[in-house]
Structure formats: structure tokens, C-alpha cells
Design an enzyme around this catalytic site. Structure first.
Site, PDB file in Angstrom:
ATOM      1  NE  ARG A 264       7.643  40.468 -66.755  1.00 42.43           N
ATOM      2  CZ  ARG A 264       8.952  40.201 -66.803  1.00 42.43           C
ATOM      3  NH1 ARG A 264       9.406  39.207 -67.542  1.00 42.43           N
ATOM      4  NH2 ARG A 264       9.818  40.935 -66.133  1.00 42.43           N
ATOM      5  CG  HIS A 268       8.780  35.580 -65.170  1.00 44.26           C
ATOM      6  ND1 HIS A 268       8.198  35.304 -66.379  1.00 44.26           N
ATOM      7  CD2 HIS A 268       8.938  34.392 -64.542  1.00 44.26           C
ATOM      8  CE1 HIS A 268       8.019  33.990 -66.478  1.00 44.26           C
ATOM      9  NE2 HIS A 268       8.461  33.421 -65.375  1.00 44.26           N
ATOM     10  CE1 TYR A 277      13.652  41.372 -66.612  1.00 45.29           C
ATOM     11  CE2 TYR A 277      14.547  40.246 -64.695  1.00 45.29           C
ATOM     12  CZ  TYR A 277      13.468  40.577 -65.494  1.00 45.29           C
ATOM     13  OH  TYR A 277      12.215  40.124 -65.172  1.00 45.29           O
TER      14      TYR A 277
HETATM   15  C1  LIG Z   1      10.449  24.074 -70.787  1.00 43.57           C
HETATM   16  C2  LIG Z   1      10.598  25.179 -69.802  1.00 43.57           C
HETATM   17  N1  LIG Z   1      11.789  25.773 -69.670  1.00 43.57           N
HETATM   18  C3  LIG Z   1      11.952  26.775 -68.779  1.00 43.57           C
HETATM   19  C4  LIG Z   1      10.910  27.198 -68.011  1.00 43.57           C
HETATM   20  C5  LIG Z   1      11.104  28.306 -66.993  1.00 43.57           C
HETATM   21  N2  LIG Z   1      10.379  29.504 -67.422  1.00 43.57           N
HETATM   22  C6  LIG Z   1       9.156  29.774 -66.920  1.00 43.57           C
HETATM   23  S1  LIG Z   1       8.482  31.106 -67.643  1.00 43.57           S
HETATM   24  C7  LIG Z   1       9.828  31.356 -68.628  1.00 43.57           C
HETATM   25  C8  LIG Z   1       9.830  32.479 -69.605  1.00 43.57           C
HETATM   26  C9  LIG Z   1       8.649  32.442 -70.497  1.00 43.57           C
HETATM   27  O1  LIG Z   1       8.656  33.533 -71.352  1.00 43.57           O
HETATM   28  P1  LIG Z   1       7.486  33.774 -72.393  1.00 43.57           P
HETATM   29  O2  LIG Z   1       7.265  32.563 -73.214  1.00 43.57           O
HETATM   30  O3  LIG Z   1       7.796  35.028 -73.104  1.00 43.57           O
HETATM   31  O4  LIG Z   1       6.180  33.950 -71.487  1.00 43.57           O
HETATM   32  P2  LIG Z   1       5.889  35.049 -70.372  1.00 43.57           P
HETATM   33  O5  LIG Z   1       6.305  34.446 -69.068  1.00 43.57           O
HETATM   34  O6  LIG Z   1       6.639  36.278 -70.700  1.00 43.57           O
HETATM   35  O7  LIG Z   1       4.420  35.239 -70.374  1.00 43.57           O
HETATM   36  C10 LIG Z   1      10.796  30.388 -68.367  1.00 43.57           C
HETATM   37  C11 LIG Z   1      12.129  30.335 -69.003  1.00 43.57           C
HETATM   38  C12 LIG Z   1       9.676  26.534 -68.165  1.00 43.57           C
HETATM   39  N3  LIG Z   1       8.613  26.858 -67.443  1.00 43.57           N
HETATM   40  N4  LIG Z   1       9.538  25.545 -69.065  1.00 43.57           N
END
Ligand SMILES: Cc1ncc(C[n+]2csc(CCOP(=O)(O)OP(=O)(O)O)c2C)c(N)n1
Ligand SMILES: [Mg+2]
Lengths: 372, 326
Positions: A264, A268, A277
Site C-alpha cells: 500500500r 490507508h 507508524y
Molecule cells: C469489521 C471491521 N472492523 C474494523 C474495520 C475498520 N477498518 C477498516 S479498513 C481496516 C484495515 C483493513 O486492512 P486489510 O484487510 O489489510 O485491507 P487494506 O485496507 O489494507 O486494503 C480496518 C481495521 C472495518 N472496516 N470492519
């Protein structure tokens, strides 16, 4: 993997790669791809255009036109490679970051903006593009994809003209119960589904070590289906591996997990501040593996494209960016009473009652205005 | 006295609790280095280490389930759910386990787990980031459910929640995180018990019952109504379960009129419990039925419509008019 003796000395390299960061074609014993110059130029175009749309969306957010945006910067090859592997009949279930896959499915990029601008929660008909709505609740869509694939299976849509289902999720998502349950369902029912995990190394501020002690692709074996790690910044490899996995699924060989090893490159989302971080050096190292640069180098070195071609694509990208911007700004805010629309498919008394009451309440302001 | 935002008050409150009791842990997604997406846990990992401030894997059921286990082993976990809409993967652990295990042990087990949930809308977010899920939890016996509305209460209530031997679902009004107030961080007691409501503005004509983000809205409405010669009393419930019914009914008996204001949908919402109870207990004091001001009974809308969804000053004053029209 040194600890895995069973794989022997001639085990294929852990990472499937067909195009190096320098733009050299390399061989892999299990996966190969034969692309015409036209097809390679097409992939290059896709990569450049989706990056351009993404940059425009980031800019629109900065200017207050979008509430938030989740950038795909750095993940273009994973998305275009896998997205272009899909046939029209295949079905895709995205997260909230799959703008490149949406592009491959023919979703108008402006329609992606609605959710982020806050004018709707979705904005396209999933059946029209065989591209489901974005899912924000992490991991939920993996189960939907498996269920959909079970439906395909029951329809008998197997074989060459059959349909496979692909589902996208992140490295962080692999910790969710839903995702693990979806692996079990897919395995037990031999569902024609491909799990496409974009391991972009981060789940907001949490690095992969917070989610897993083993490489993610190896999780699959515990669930009873194959897993493979592909260079997620290599569009050739992503295309080749996904194409094979989809074909296997269509032919009844069941699920497969693809871990696209990528990065990425941006925050985010536009709300995030990654300087809190992670170190800049990490980003610099990944910039050398940029998914677009290597295709450009390949085209150039092999004289498959000249400067005029690259200029033309850049011009097209700029035009697309302008067009997306213009149409984003023209997107109307929904009418207040739209709050009550589509909550139920069938007539619903409470909705009617509340809609009427709210309309009367709003009308009160109008008559107040006009009596002034 | 120091000037603190609501977010910083929570941070200071947790810091104090962690200093006072080595068994207090903080856990959740991105609570460590990042300090949480709202920075409520900012700096805690730096000062208390990774063993006490835990960046968990991305799984809410896991967060609450393991918090229960840690509590069984004598710890006092303070769990952060990143956004209201993401508490649902943990609903099973909260409802079937956290709420009921102490009872099943005939009181032998205590589960001092705090579930912190940023709640409510008004920040222009995408879906699942603006929910008001309190009624699901007030309907679950075994859980205490509280909501802070201002920095002063945030500082004290989070500490009281952590000290409490029962599981506490702790709602934080996310759009008020940046509101500031003078907070006395030197006192360690003499606080209003956290299961008690507070009259935040006395009045004589109508009682407004609110909690969390709507308290400020009601105070604004009360200020506006004063100009029209109407005196509104605003009660910040603070605790939804248990409800401080005495403070509520006492107020309604004095004013004779009552509005309940919350962001959550009116239909089947927490306001229904309040309205029913007040009708049962204050029937002969009421000049008008208890009126509810809340969100429509629809999913939370896209952010460009949220100003229409969320109760605001006008909606509250409109209901005040209706209460007077009876
Ligand atoms: C059930 C849930 N918990 C927390 C979140 C908040 N949240 C949004 S994106 C994220 C991280 C996601 O990481 P990843 O699965 O690696 O996907 P990326 O965003 O890196 O593409 C979090 C914790 C959420 N959207 N849904
Ligand atoms: Mg990730």
C-alpha cells in the site's frame, strides 16, 4: 521456506513472478503466459488509467469533494492482472479498494465516487457488471462470494463456459472469523471460488506480523485447498495465476487462495497519517518495484511501444481524470426524502408514515420561508 | 484544572486507571503506535508497553472473546471497537458470553471488561461509521451501558467503568471528541456515581432526556427556547442501564412535559423504554404524551443526507412546540 522439507530442493520459488521490477521476462515452472504486444499495451493502459483515476479521487477528497478515499496506489497490477483474468460470466466481490477491478468490470469510475462523496451507499447494479457492491465491514464479502459460488455450482455452470467467483480481501481481513469460515465452506463444498488476498503489508497501522506468523498463502493448506503467493506488483504473474485458478474453479477443482504480495504505497485512506507508524525507507524500497514502471520498461526494451504510445496513454489518462472530476462535481446531492427509499422491497407502512411526516416537517420550513 | 478535549479526557482517564492498577489493559485495532483512529489511546503504548496496550489482530469477536479470558485471569481489559458499526462481529461474545457468564457462575466470576465504542454520526463518514447501537445492548441483561457527553464526565466515567466489576459498554460521542472543557484531573473521588443521571440545565416547562452526542444539541435547544420564554430542563442520562429513573421521574413530575432525544431510530429505540416508564410512573403529572425525537427507522443515510437524519435544534424545538400544543 527452509522449514518445509517436504517441498524438496526443486520446489518452485515461493513467489510467482513473470516480469521482474526491471522489466525482464522470467520463467516459472508452473505458470506462464503468452501475451500479444497488443494485450501488453492494453494492460499498460489499464494500469496507467486506474492510477490516474485514483490520483484524481485523492485530489477531490483534498478539495472537500469526497468525504474520504481509499487509494489503490501500488496495487494496480494485482487488481488489473486479476481483473483481466475474469470472463464476463465470472463474478467478483470487492472490498472498498478495488477500483482497478471495477475498471476491468466496466464500472464507470464516477460511480465509485458516490459512496465516498456521501451521495449513496453503492451506486451500481452488481448484476449488470458481475461486480458486487463495495463492502466496508472487513471480511464479510468472503462468505457472500462462497455462497454465490455454491449457487453457480447448483446451477451447473461448470466447465469451459461456466462461471467462477473471485473475492478480494486484505491481509488484515484474514484474521476475521468470517474469512476463516468462508475458507471452510469453500473447502467442504468444493465451491468454485478464488480467494484473492492483496497482502499490502498493512492493515491501517498494523503490519502483517500482527495478523500472521506464516505467509498467508500457506493458510490454505490447513483448510484443504491450494494456496500460492504471486508478485502482486507483476501484472503478468497476477493475470497468469488468477486465470489458472479461475479455470480450475470452473472445471470443478474447487477453491484456491492467491496471496498477491504487494504494498500500500499511500495512506490507508485519506484520513490516515502513515508517518505515525511506518518508515519512509520502506516506501522507497517498494517504489523500485512499481507495478507500472516494469511494464513500461518491458514494452520499451522489447520495442513494443514507442514514445508516441506512452504520450498518447498519458493524454488519455489526463482526459479521463478531467472527465471524472467534472462529473464528480456535477453529482447532485440526493433529495432528503430519499432516506426512505429502497429500505424495503415491498411496501412498508412505517416507511410511508415516516416519509409523510418528514415531508410535512420539511414543508413547514418552506411555508415559513415564503411567509417572510 | 486543565483544558482537555473529550478524546484527551478519555486518554487521561485510561492513563490514570493504568497507573492505579497494573491489571488494566488496553486492546483493540490500531490502539498502539497509531493511538487509535481517533487518537484516544495516543501515547499509552509508548508509556505502558506492548504487553499492556495491545494491537490485536483484525477480529472483533477475538477482541472481546480474549478480553473475557484475560478477565478470567484477573485482568481488566479496556477494549476499543474502532467504529460502532464494527461491534457486530463481537455481538456473539458480548451477548452470549460477556453478559451471562458471571450469572452462570452464581457470582463466582466477575468480568470487568469495558467495551469502548465511538458512536453516532455527524462526521461525514461512509456507512457503518455513524451508528447508534445502544438499544441492542440495553436490551441485554448483564451489561451496564453508559454514554459520556462531555470531557469532564469522560474523564471520570471511563475510570469508574474500568473499576466496575461488571462488563460495561461505554459509548463515546465521536463527533464531540474535539469538544473542550476544563477538567479537574487531580481529584480521585467525590465523583457522581457513573450510574446516575445529571441535570445539566435546570428548567421548569419541559424535560429533555438525552445522552452522548445529543446532550449538546439539547443544551443548544434550551438556550434557543429561553428566548421564546420557554424553560427547558436538560437531563444527561449518562447511564442507560441501569437507568437513573428517580432523577428522570422527579424532573418530569416537576415540568409535566418530556421529550426523549437520541440519534438512533425512534422505532424500538431506547426512547421507547423511557417513554413507557415515564407514562407508567408519572401519568398524572403529564400535560402531554412523552414525545420522541430521533433518527428515522431507516439505515443511517449517506453522509450528504445526515443533516436530515440527525436530530438538530429545529427538530427538538418542533417537538417542544408539539408538547405545548396538547
Ligand atoms: C469489521 C471491521 N472492523 C474494523 C474495520 C475498520 N477498518 C477498516 S479498513 C481496516 C484495515 C483493513 O486492512 P486489510 O484487510 O489489510 O485491507 P487494506 O485496507 O489494507 O486494503 C480496518 C481495521 C472495518 N472496516 N470492519
Ligand atoms: Mg492490508
Amino acid at each position: 521456506m527452509t522449514a518445509d522439507a517436504s517441498r524438496g530442493a526443486q520446489a518452485p520459488p515461493e513467489l510467482v513472478q513473470l516480469l521482474t521490477p526491471e522489466g525482464e521476462r522470467v520463467e516459472h515452472p508452473d505458470y506462464d503466459i503468452d501475451l500479444t504486444p497488443e494485450e501488453v499495451r492494453g494492460l499498460y493502459r489499464d494500469l496507467v488509467l486506474v492510477r490516474r483515476v485514483d490520483l484524481e479521487a485523492v485530489a477531490l477528497q483534498r478539495q472537500g469533494e469526497l468525504g474520504i478515499w481509499a487509494s489503490l496506489l501500488g496495487q494496480e497490477a494485482a487488481q488489473i492482472g486479476s481483473g483481466r483474468a475474469l470472463t464476463d460470466a465470472d463474478m467478483a466481490f470487492p472490498t472498498y479498494r478495488e477500483h482497478g477491478v471495477a475498471w476491468c468490470r466496466g464500472v464507470d469510475p464516477v460511480n465509485l465516487l458516490g459512496l465516498f462523496r456521501g451521495v449513496n451507499h453503492g451506486g451500481w447494479d452488481p448484476a449488470e457488471h458481475n461486480f458486487h457492491l463495495y463492502t466496508i465491514v472487513i471480511g464479510s464479502q468472503t462468505l457472500h462470494a462462497v455462497g454465490y459460488a455454491m449457487g453457480v455450482q447448483r446451477d451447473g455452470a461448470v466447465g469451459e463456459d461456466g462461471a467462477a467467483t473471485i473475492v478480494y480481501f486484505g491481509d488484515g481481513a484474514t484474521s476475521q472469523g468470517d474469512v476463516n469460515e468462508s475458507f471452510i465452506w469453500a473447502s467442504v463444498f468444493n465451491a468454485p471460488v478464488v480467494f484473492f488476498c492483496q497482502n499490502n503489508q498493512w492493515a491501517i497501522s498494523e503490519p502483517l506480523e500482527k495478523q500472521s506468523r506464516i505467509p498467508l498463502y500457506r493458510r490454505a493448506s490447513g483448510f484443504g485447498f491450494p494456496g500460492v503467493r504471486v508478485d502482486g506488483n507483476d501484472v503478468f504473474a497476477c493475470l497468469a495465476v488468477t486465470r489458472q485458478a479461475l479455470k480450475n474453479a470452473r472445471e470443478g477443482q474447487g477453491p484456491m487462495l492467491i496471496e498477491a504480495f504487494t504494498y500500500r504505497m499511500g495512506a490507508h485512506t485519506t484520513s490516515d497519517d502513515p508517518t505515525r507508524y511506518r518508515v519512509q525507507d520502506e516506501l522507497e524500497a517498494w517504489k523500485l518495484k512499481d507495478p507500472i514502471e516494469r511494464v513500461r520498461a518491458y514494452l520499451f526494451k522489447n520495442q513494443l511501444a514507442d514514445q508516441a504510445f506512452f504520450d498518447k496513454i498519458d493524454a488519455e489518462a489526463d482526459e479521463l481524470g478531467r472527465d471524472v472530476r467534472r462529473r464528480c462535481l456535477a453529482m447532485p446531492d440526493p433529495e432528503p426524502l430519499a432516506i426512505f427509499d429502497h429500505v424495503y422491497a415491498e411496501p412498508h407502512r412505517l416507511m410511508d408514515e415516516e416519509r409523510a411526516a418528514f415531508a410535512a416537517y420539511l414543508a413547514g420550513f418552506e411555508s415559513e420561508e415564503s411567509s417572510r | 484544572m486543565t483544558t482537555l478535549t473529550l478524546a484527551k479526557s478519555l486518554n487521561e482517564g485510561m492513563r490514570k486507571a493504568m497507573e492505579d492498577d497494573p491489571k488494566v489493559l488496553v486492546m483493540g485495532e490500531d490502539v498502539g503506535k497509531l493511538g487509535g483512529v481517533f487518537r484516544v489511546t495516543d501515547g499509552l503504548q509508548k508509556d505502558f508497553g506492548e504487553e499492556r496496550v495491545i494491537d490485536t489482530p483484525l477480529a472483533e469477536s477475538g477482541i472481546i472473546g480474549t478480553a473475557i479470558g484475560l478477565a478470567l485471569r484477573g485482568y481488566r481489559p479496556v477494549c476499543e471497537i474502532q467504529f460502532d458499526g464494527f461491534v457486530f462481529p463481537a455481538a456473539d461474545q458480548i451477548i452470549t458470553q460477556l453478559a451471562k457468564m458471571p450469572l452462570r457462575s452464581l457470582g463466582a466470576l466477575k468480568l470487568p471488561v469495558v467495551v469502548r465504542i465511538p458512536c453516532g454520526g455527524g462526521i461525514g463518514a461512509v456507512e457503518h461509521h455513524s451508528e447508534s447501537p445502544e438499544a441492542y445492548f440495553t436490551h441485554t441483561a448483564g451489561l451496564r451501558v453508559v454514554a459520556c457527553s462531555n470531557p469532564v464526565d469522560a474523564y471520570t466515567m471511563i475510570q469508574q467503568a474500568i473499576r466496575c466489576d461488571d462488563p460495561v459498554v461505554f459509548f463515546e460521542p465521536k463527533r464531540r471528541y474535539w469538544e473542550k472543557a476544563e477538567v479537574d484531573t487531580s481529584a480521585a473521588d467525590g465523583w457522581l456515581p457513573f450510574d446516575r443521571a445529571r441535570i445539566v440545565r435546570p428548567g421548569t416547562d419541559v424535560t429533555l432526556l438525552a445522552y452522548g452526542p445529543m446532550v449538546k444539541t439539547c443544551l443548544e435547544a434550551a438556550a434557543a427556547a429561553e428566548e421564546d420564554g420557554r424553560s427547558l430542563e436538560v437531563v444527561d442520562l449518562r447511564s442507560l442501564n441501569p437507568l437513573d429513573a428517580a432523577t428522570v421521574t422527579d424532573s418530569v413530575r416537576r415540568t409535566g412535559r418530556c421529550l426523549v432525544v437520541h440519534e438512533a431510530p425512534v422505532f424500538g429505540g431506547f426512547g421507547a423504554e423511557l417513554a413507557a416508564r415515564i407514562t407508567e410512573e408519572c401519568f398524572y403529572s403529564l400535560e402531554a404524551p412523552v414525545l420522541r425525537v430521533g433518527g428515522p427507522s431507516t439505515p443511517y443515510p449517506p453522509s450528504r443526507l445526515e443533516e436530515h437524519y440527525l436530530p438538530d435544534l429545529d427538530r427538538v424545538l418542533d417537538a417542544v412546540d408539539r408538547a405545548f400544543a396538547f
